[in-house]
Design a protein around this motif. Sequence first.
Motif, PDB file in Angstrom:
ATOM      1  N   THR A 143       1.226   6.617  -7.056  1.00  0.00           N
ATOM      2  CA  THR A 143       0.089   7.421  -7.493  1.00  0.00           C
ATOM      3  C   THR A 143       0.276   8.896  -7.158  1.00  0.00           C
ATOM      4  O   THR A 143      -0.075   9.773  -7.953  1.00  0.00           O
ATOM      5  CB  THR A 143      -1.220   6.909  -6.870  1.00  0.00           C
ATOM      6  OG1 THR A 143      -1.074   6.858  -5.429  1.00  0.00           O
ATOM      7  CG2 THR A 143      -1.543   5.521  -7.387  1.00  0.00           C
ATOM      8  N   SER A 144       0.856   9.194  -5.996  1.00  0.00           N
ATOM      9  CA  SER A 144       1.056  10.589  -5.621  1.00  0.00           C
ATOM     10  C   SER A 144       2.141  11.238  -6.478  1.00  0.00           C
ATOM     11  O   SER A 144       2.091  12.438  -6.764  1.00  0.00           O
ATOM     12  CB  SER A 144       1.430  10.684  -4.146  1.00  0.00           C
ATOM     13  OG  SER A 144       2.657  10.015  -3.877  1.00  0.00           O
ATOM     14  N   THR A 184       2.269   1.728  -3.589  1.00  0.00           N
ATOM     15  CA  THR A 184       1.284   2.216  -4.559  1.00  0.00           C
ATOM     16  C   THR A 184       0.898   3.673  -4.268  1.00  0.00           C
ATOM     17  O   THR A 184       0.672   4.451  -5.195  1.00  0.00           O
ATOM     18  CB  THR A 184       0.029   1.330  -4.561  1.00  0.00           C
ATOM     19  OG1 THR A 184      -0.492   1.214  -3.236  1.00  0.00           O
ATOM     20  CG2 THR A 184       0.377  -0.064  -5.062  1.00  0.00           C
ATOM     21  N   ASP A 185       0.829   4.037  -2.980  1.00  0.00           N
ATOM     22  CA  ASP A 185       0.547   5.441  -2.640  1.00  0.00           C
ATOM     23  C   ASP A 185       1.655   6.357  -3.147  1.00  0.00           C
ATOM     24  O   ASP A 185       1.393   7.463  -3.649  1.00  0.00           O
ATOM     25  CB  ASP A 185       0.408   5.597  -1.124  1.00  0.00           C
ATOM     26  CG  ASP A 185      -0.899   5.034  -0.596  1.00  0.00           C
ATOM     27  OD1 ASP A 185      -1.799   4.775  -1.406  1.00  0.00           O
ATOM     28  OD2 ASP A 185      -1.009   4.836   0.623  1.00  0.00           O
ATOM     29  N   PHE A 186       2.889   5.899  -3.031  1.00  0.00           N
ATOM     30  CA  PHE A 186       4.030   6.676  -3.509  1.00  0.00           C
ATOM     31  C   PHE A 186       3.969   6.843  -5.022  1.00  0.00           C
ATOM     32  O   PHE A 186       4.219   7.932  -5.556  1.00  0.00           O
ATOM     33  CB  PHE A 186       5.336   5.982  -3.104  1.00  0.00           C
ATOM     34  CG  PHE A 186       6.579   6.699  -3.555  1.00  0.00           C
ATOM     35  CD1 PHE A 186       7.095   7.743  -2.826  1.00  0.00           C
ATOM     36  CD2 PHE A 186       7.231   6.311  -4.723  1.00  0.00           C
ATOM     37  CE1 PHE A 186       8.240   8.402  -3.240  1.00  0.00           C
ATOM     38  CE2 PHE A 186       8.368   6.966  -5.148  1.00  0.00           C
ATOM     39  CZ  PHE A 186       8.880   8.019  -4.406  1.00  0.00           C
ATOM     40  N   GLU A 231       0.826  -1.215   0.000  1.00  0.00           N
ATOM     41  CA  GLU A 231       0.000   0.000   0.000  1.00  0.00           C
ATOM     42  C   GLU A 231       0.855   1.257   0.000  1.00  0.00           C
ATOM     43  O   GLU A 231       0.560   2.225  -0.711  1.00  0.00           O
ATOM     44  CB  GLU A 231      -0.929  -0.001   1.217  1.00  0.00           C
ATOM     45  CG  GLU A 231      -1.891   1.174   1.239  1.00  0.00           C
ATOM     46  CD  GLU A 231      -2.877   1.100   2.392  1.00  0.00           C
ATOM     47  OE1 GLU A 231      -3.613   2.088   2.593  1.00  0.00           O
ATOM     48  OE2 GLU A 231      -2.911   0.073   3.096  1.00  0.00           O
ATOM     49  N   ASP A 232       1.937   1.269   0.782  1.00  0.00           N
ATOM     50  CA  ASP A 232       2.819   2.439   0.812  1.00  0.00           C
ATOM     51  C   ASP A 232       3.474   2.666  -0.550  1.00  0.00           C
ATOM     52  O   ASP A 232       3.656   3.813  -0.980  1.00  0.00           O
ATOM     53  CB  ASP A 232       3.905   2.257   1.876  1.00  0.00           C
ATOM     54  CG  ASP A 232       3.337   2.304   3.287  1.00  0.00           C
ATOM     55  OD1 ASP A 232       2.239   2.871   3.460  1.00  0.00           O
ATOM     56  OD2 ASP A 232       3.983   1.770   4.198  1.00  0.00           O
ATOM     57  N   ARG A 241       0.461  11.157 -10.607  1.00  0.00           N
ATOM     58  CA  ARG A 241      -0.819  11.763 -10.997  1.00  0.00           C
ATOM     59  C   ARG A 241      -0.706  13.269 -11.065  1.00  0.00           C
ATOM     60  O   ARG A 241       0.047  13.872 -10.338  1.00  0.00           O
ATOM     61  CB  ARG A 241      -1.900  11.359  -9.993  1.00  0.00           C
ATOM     62  CG  ARG A 241      -2.457   9.981 -10.312  1.00  0.00           C
ATOM     63  CD  ARG A 241      -3.580   9.606  -9.395  1.00  0.00           C
ATOM     64  NE  ARG A 241      -4.492   8.685 -10.018  1.00  0.00           N
ATOM     65  CZ  ARG A 241      -5.563   8.185  -9.436  1.00  0.00           C
ATOM     66  NH1 ARG A 241      -5.864   8.512  -8.214  1.00  0.00           N
ATOM     67  NH2 ARG A 241      -6.360   7.359 -10.070  1.00  0.00           N
TER      68      ARG A 241
END
Length: 283
Positions: free
Chosen positions: A279-280, A275-277, A272-273, A283
């Motif tokens: 996408t942020s 994928t958050d990195f 999760e960390d 995007r």
Amino acid sequence: MDIRFLTTFLEVAETRHFGRAAENLYLTQSAVSARIKLLEEYFNTALFIRNRNSIQITPAGEKLIPFAQELSDTLSRARKLLAEEECQHISCASTQNAFVLCFSHLLPNLLSHFSSVSFQHEIATVEQITRQLHEHSIDLALTTSQVKSDDIDSMLLFEVPLCIYQSNQTELGNNRDIHDINIEWSNSVNDKLAKMYPELRKAKLRTSSIDVALTMATAESCRLILPESSHAFLDDKIRQTLLQFDTYPLEQDVKVPLYLNQLKSQKNVGLEDVTDFITSGLR
């Protein structure tokens, strides 16, 4: 013994109600009753006194509570420890063009930001990526076409605009000695391009690789459709090569999408960390 029997026992002991215990454990009431019955047979003693309107725990049940709690806590700690160990390894893949458009820029940032994580990356086709995601052999993947599966979350990160590049100084209309190169992006993108430029169907070279197309274009007089050189995440070496060509806009705007793909029911808790990195940052 199945450790879940003890978890069920603890839930019944706390709620003093088979129905509420079943709801909390997402089980049927008959399943809860069956587990308690098997547990009583295992210990050869009654654990609960079943009255018409209430359930009372027996002295034997009271004695079992601390042991069941200790075993349950030990199992939870073991699961947490194994999960922490698992999250140190992230396996990812990308299609060849997704690597050029994004991952070549992204991967060094991932390696530096997650210093305690070991990454594995491979180039694969969309079909291979779909299978590997289902088999849990990779955790995430970047593709230029959407992975269509009910079990996979295919998230659109961004879209890359395309334009025409020509590897000599001849005017675009005088293309007698110019070879067309057709790069295979995705069915939807290539269908749009083929409607605008029917000659691409008879291209001298068809390839799924940007690198192969550029190698050919630097050796021959070629025309090909590639991402705009201003694309922020484009590989620096490819950007420098594109600047050597003449550039022309497409008749209509066409963009290549880039997707982040992962299983909806993901087991790697450290993902999760990551994928958050991603996408942020994209995007």
